[in-house]
Design an enzyme around this catalytic site. Structure first.
Site: not given
Ligand code: NDP
Length: 296
Positions: A54, A98, A121
């Site tokens: 990422k 994460q 997200d």
């Protein structure tokens, strides 16, 4: 019939080019550099790989990447303080924690601490609610990538029967909401579903998001259907391992109209959509028009 391969890798590369061009324009015209912060708690090897990837792609499209690597025994209060600081930092337009988090941390509490406008997200309860009610939301990246590829392949999805196998908060449920938003007739299947084979065979669009290697065989696929294989499963192959999806690719490709491979299908689109969401969040935060074709 031999299915058309939906090339997620190529699709994602085109999307990143488009994002990079828009990031360059944002910098040149407004002096704004989109910033994405990724928070990783602990040493989970798969998570470390994702976070590295990422960060690399964020920098490649011209955005600023900020990584916060915290020890596995970080307390909830310490993690929440990091999120509060990122929420308040004007250089940061997107925040991603994460998952999975270590067991002693409450994921829901942590995710819901993120400013919803920076929740790239799309997991914050506000964004879940906005998506569920058809309002402008931050949309979870993996289902967003699937929807973009489906729209590109089909044009209109209206009236098609979509079957989503899997009901997780990060893939199955938002995928179903997005397909409903595009006027599909949606069936959600899960581990308690009866007659799964028959239900899958009735799908014009079959999305597999289960996490069980090659569990969906070609006999479960309606001839001509579009198959989106979200699964990423590592299986033994002699002394090595290889990645397979939730769909048995060879038998499914023999009957489907189109199919995503694993690897190279849905996977690459997930990070591309994360970058797209970061750009969208940056534009929204600065009262600028949203980038076209990068969100729904
Ligand atoms: P979860 O484990 O959270 O959810 C799996 C879902 O599959 C559950 O809803 C479960 O049902 C259902 N399920 C399990 N067994 C069966 C069965 N035998 N028949 C029907 N349904 C079943 O997984 P995720 O949604 O997080 O991920 C799914 C897959 O997608 C994984 O392989 C993951 O690695 C991959 N993934 C890929 C991404 C990408 O970028 N391409 C991103 C995210 C995930 P129940 O709810 O009843 O338990």
């Amino acid at each position: 019939m031999v299915a058309q391969i939906i090339d997620g890798k190529a699709f994602a590369a085109k999307m990143r080019d488009k994002i990079a061009a828009q990031v360059a324009a944002l910098k040149a015209d407004h002096g704004i550099t989109p910033g994405l912060a990724v928070v990783l708690v602990g040493q989970d090897p798969a998570s470390q790989v994702y976070v590295r990837s990422k960060g690399k792609q964020t920098v490649e499209v011209g955005m600023a990447s900020f990584e916060h690597r915290l020890a596995a025994d970080t307390s909830e209060a310490e993690l929440l303080a990091v999120i509060d600081a990122l929420n308040a930092d004007p250089k940061i337009h997107g925040i991603l924690v994460q998952l999975p988090l270590p067991d002693h941390l409450d994921s829901d509490l942590v995710i819901n601490r993120i400013d919803p406008a920076k929740d790239v997200d799309g997991f914050h309860i506000s964004n879940v609610g906005l998506l569920g009610t058809g309002q402008k939301a931050m949309v979870p990246c993996t289902p967003l990538g699937c929807l973009m590829m489906l729209r590109a392949h089909h044009g209109s999805l209206s009236g098609l029967h979509a079957v989503v196998v899997g009901r997780s908060n990060i893939v199955g449920k938002p995928m179903a909401q997005l397909l409903l938003g595009d006027s599909c007739t949606v069936t959600i299947a899960h581990s308690r579903t009866r007659n799964l084979a028959e239900i899958c065979r009735s799908a014009d669009i079959l999305v597999a998001a289960v996490g069980r290697p090659e569990m969906i065989p070609g006999e479960w696929v309606k001839p001509g259907a579009t198959v989106m294989d979200v699964g990423i499963n590592r299986v033994a192959d002699g002394a090595k391992t290889r990645l397979v999806g939730d769909v048995d690719f060879d038998s499914a490709a023999a009957v489907a109209g189109a199919i995503t491979p694993v690897p190279g299908g849905v996977g690459p689109m997930t990070i591309a959509c994360l970058l797209a969401n970061t750009l969208t969040a940056t534009c929204r935060a600065n009262g600028l028009p949203e980038p076209e074709g990068l969100t729904v």
